[in-house]
Design a protein around this motif. Sequence first.
Motif, PDB file in Angstrom:
ATOM      1  N   MET A   1       8.614  20.915  11.774  1.00  0.00           N
ATOM      2  CA  MET A   1       7.744  21.899  11.864  1.00  0.00           C
ATOM      3  C   MET A   1       6.961  21.765  13.410  1.00  0.00           C
ATOM      4  O   MET A   1       6.838  20.796  13.762  1.00  0.00           O
ATOM      5  CB  MET A   1       6.712  21.735  10.942  1.00  0.00           C
ATOM      6  CG  MET A   1       5.461  22.592  10.927  1.00  0.00           C
ATOM      7  SD  MET A   1       4.007  22.239   9.706  1.00  0.00           S
ATOM      8  CE  MET A   1       4.775  21.801   8.566  1.00  0.00           C
ATOM      9  N   SER A   2       6.888  23.085  13.961  1.00  0.00           N
ATOM     10  CA  SER A   2       6.514  22.956  15.341  1.00  0.00           C
ATOM     11  C   SER A   2       4.896  22.629  15.354  1.00  0.00           C
ATOM     12  O   SER A   2       4.084  22.782  14.458  1.00  0.00           O
ATOM     13  CB  SER A   2       6.746  24.465  16.097  1.00  0.00           C
ATOM     14  OG  SER A   2       6.022  25.515  15.566  1.00  0.00           O
ATOM     15  N   ALA A   3       4.339  22.545  16.602  1.00  0.00           N
ATOM     16  CA  ALA A   3       3.114  22.232  16.685  1.00  0.00           C
ATOM     17  C   ALA A   3       2.308  23.264  16.273  1.00  0.00           C
ATOM     18  O   ALA A   3       0.832  23.238  16.096  1.00  0.00           O
ATOM     19  CB  ALA A   3       2.714  21.548  17.936  1.00  0.00           C
ATOM     20  N   ASN A   4       2.819  24.582  16.484  1.00  0.00           N
ATOM     21  CA  ASN A   4       1.674  25.792  16.314  1.00  0.00           C
ATOM     22  C   ASN A   4       1.965  26.405  14.741  1.00  0.00           C
ATOM     23  O   ASN A   4       1.301  27.242  14.586  1.00  0.00           O
ATOM     24  CB  ASN A   4       2.126  26.806  17.295  1.00  0.00           C
ATOM     25  CG  ASN A   4       3.564  27.244  17.076  1.00  0.00           C
ATOM     26  OD1 ASN A   4       4.190  26.853  16.582  1.00  0.00           O
ATOM     27  ND2 ASN A   4       3.825  28.278  18.125  1.00  0.00           N
ATOM     28  N   GLN A   5       2.546  25.741  13.888  1.00  0.00           N
ATOM     29  CA  GLN A   5       2.780  26.176  12.488  1.00  0.00           C
ATOM     30  C   GLN A   5       1.643  25.511  11.844  1.00  0.00           C
ATOM     31  O   GLN A   5       1.235  24.265  12.080  1.00  0.00           O
ATOM     32  CB  GLN A   5       4.136  25.721  12.299  1.00  0.00           C
ATOM     33  CG  GLN A   5       5.075  26.803  12.527  1.00  0.00           C
ATOM     34  CD  GLN A   5       6.580  26.182  11.840  1.00  0.00           C
ATOM     35  OE1 GLN A   5       6.812  25.021  11.777  1.00  0.00           O
ATOM     36  NE2 GLN A   5       7.124  27.321  11.419  1.00  0.00           N
ATOM     37  N   VAL A   6       1.004  26.139  10.989  1.00  0.00           N
ATOM     38  CA  VAL A   6      -0.030  25.690  10.042  1.00  0.00           C
ATOM     39  C   VAL A   6       0.619  25.746   8.519  1.00  0.00           C
ATOM     40  O   VAL A   6       0.913  26.734   8.220  1.00  0.00           O
ATOM     41  CB  VAL A   6      -1.436  26.421  10.210  1.00  0.00           C
ATOM     42  CG1 VAL A   6      -2.416  25.893   9.139  1.00  0.00           C
ATOM     43  CG2 VAL A   6      -1.785  26.238  11.556  1.00  0.00           C
ATOM     44  N   VAL A   7       0.465  24.684   7.963  1.00  0.00           N
ATOM     45  CA  VAL A   7       0.734  24.696   6.395  1.00  0.00           C
ATOM     46  C   VAL A   7      -0.662  24.664   5.641  1.00  0.00           C
ATOM     47  O   VAL A   7      -1.565  24.121   5.941  1.00  0.00           O
ATOM     48  CB  VAL A   7       1.518  23.429   6.097  1.00  0.00           C
ATOM     49  CG1 VAL A   7       1.653  23.401   4.495  1.00  0.00           C
ATOM     50  CG2 VAL A   7       2.729  23.370   6.617  1.00  0.00           C
ATOM     51  N   LEU A   8      -0.686  25.833   4.906  1.00  0.00           N
ATOM     52  CA  LEU A   8      -1.928  26.131   4.067  1.00  0.00           C
ATOM     53  C   LEU A   8      -1.538  25.663   2.625  1.00  0.00           C
ATOM     54  O   LEU A   8      -0.391  26.244   1.993  1.00  0.00           O
ATOM     55  CB  LEU A   8      -2.513  27.258   4.059  1.00  0.00           C
ATOM     56  CG  LEU A   8      -2.830  28.046   5.474  1.00  0.00           C
ATOM     57  CD1 LEU A   8      -3.335  29.380   5.388  1.00  0.00           C
ATOM     58  CD2 LEU A   8      -4.178  27.098   5.867  1.00  0.00           C
ATOM     59  N   GLU A   9      -2.080  24.863   1.903  1.00  0.00           N
ATOM     60  CA  GLU A   9      -1.977  24.648   0.375  1.00  0.00           C
ATOM     61  C   GLU A   9      -3.049  25.254  -0.340  1.00  0.00           C
ATOM     62  O   GLU A   9      -4.194  25.276  -0.026  1.00  0.00           O
ATOM     63  CB  GLU A   9      -1.987  23.149   0.241  1.00  0.00           C
ATOM     64  CG  GLU A   9      -0.836  22.413   0.764  1.00  0.00           C
ATOM     65  CD  GLU A   9      -0.892  21.100   0.576  1.00  0.00           C
ATOM     66  OE1 GLU A   9      -1.311  20.788  -0.536  1.00  0.00           O
ATOM     67  OE2 GLU A   9      -0.669  20.029   1.439  1.00  0.00           O
ATOM     68  N   ASN A  10      -2.793  25.993  -1.402  1.00  0.00           N
ATOM     69  CA  ASN A  10      -3.652  26.521  -2.360  1.00  0.00           C
ATOM     70  C   ASN A  10      -3.869  25.371  -3.618  1.00  0.00           C
ATOM     71  O   ASN A  10      -3.204  25.194  -4.379  1.00  0.00           O
ATOM     72  CB  ASN A  10      -3.147  27.900  -2.801  1.00  0.00           C
ATOM     73  CG  ASN A  10      -4.019  28.452  -3.859  1.00  0.00           C
ATOM     74  OD1 ASN A  10      -4.980  28.170  -3.852  1.00  0.00           O
ATOM     75  ND2 ASN A  10      -3.706  29.795  -4.357  1.00  0.00           N
ATOM     76  N   LYS A  11      -5.024  24.996  -3.331  1.00  0.00           N
ATOM     77  CA  LYS A  11      -5.516  23.991  -4.286  1.00  0.00           C
ATOM     78  C   LYS A  11      -6.682  24.477  -5.124  1.00  0.00           C
ATOM     79  O   LYS A  11      -7.939  24.198  -4.647  1.00  0.00           O
ATOM     80  CB  LYS A  11      -5.848  22.783  -3.671  1.00  0.00           C
ATOM     81  CG  LYS A  11      -4.652  21.853  -3.037  1.00  0.00           C
ATOM     82  CD  LYS A  11      -5.201  20.646  -2.672  1.00  0.00           C
ATOM     83  CE  LYS A  11      -3.732  19.903  -1.871  1.00  0.00           C
ATOM     84  NZ  LYS A  11      -4.144  18.384  -1.478  1.00  0.00           N
TER      85      LYS A  11
END
Length: 55
Positions: A1-11
């Motif tokens: 994963m690159s530094a400018n990617q954001v992972v969002l989790e739906n909790k």
Amino acid sequence: MSANQVVLENKTEPIPQSAVESLARTLLPQMQAFFESEQGKQALKEWHEERERHS
């Protein structure tokens, strides 16, 4: 994963039925009053017209 990617989790937790019903009892009378008012009738008319233009 690159530094400018954001992972969002739906909790999310399930909403208890009692909370849904409580919210509905609170909002429904206010919504009914709004849509019975002249302002609400005009807003609903404009919403319908907008939907018709885009369908």
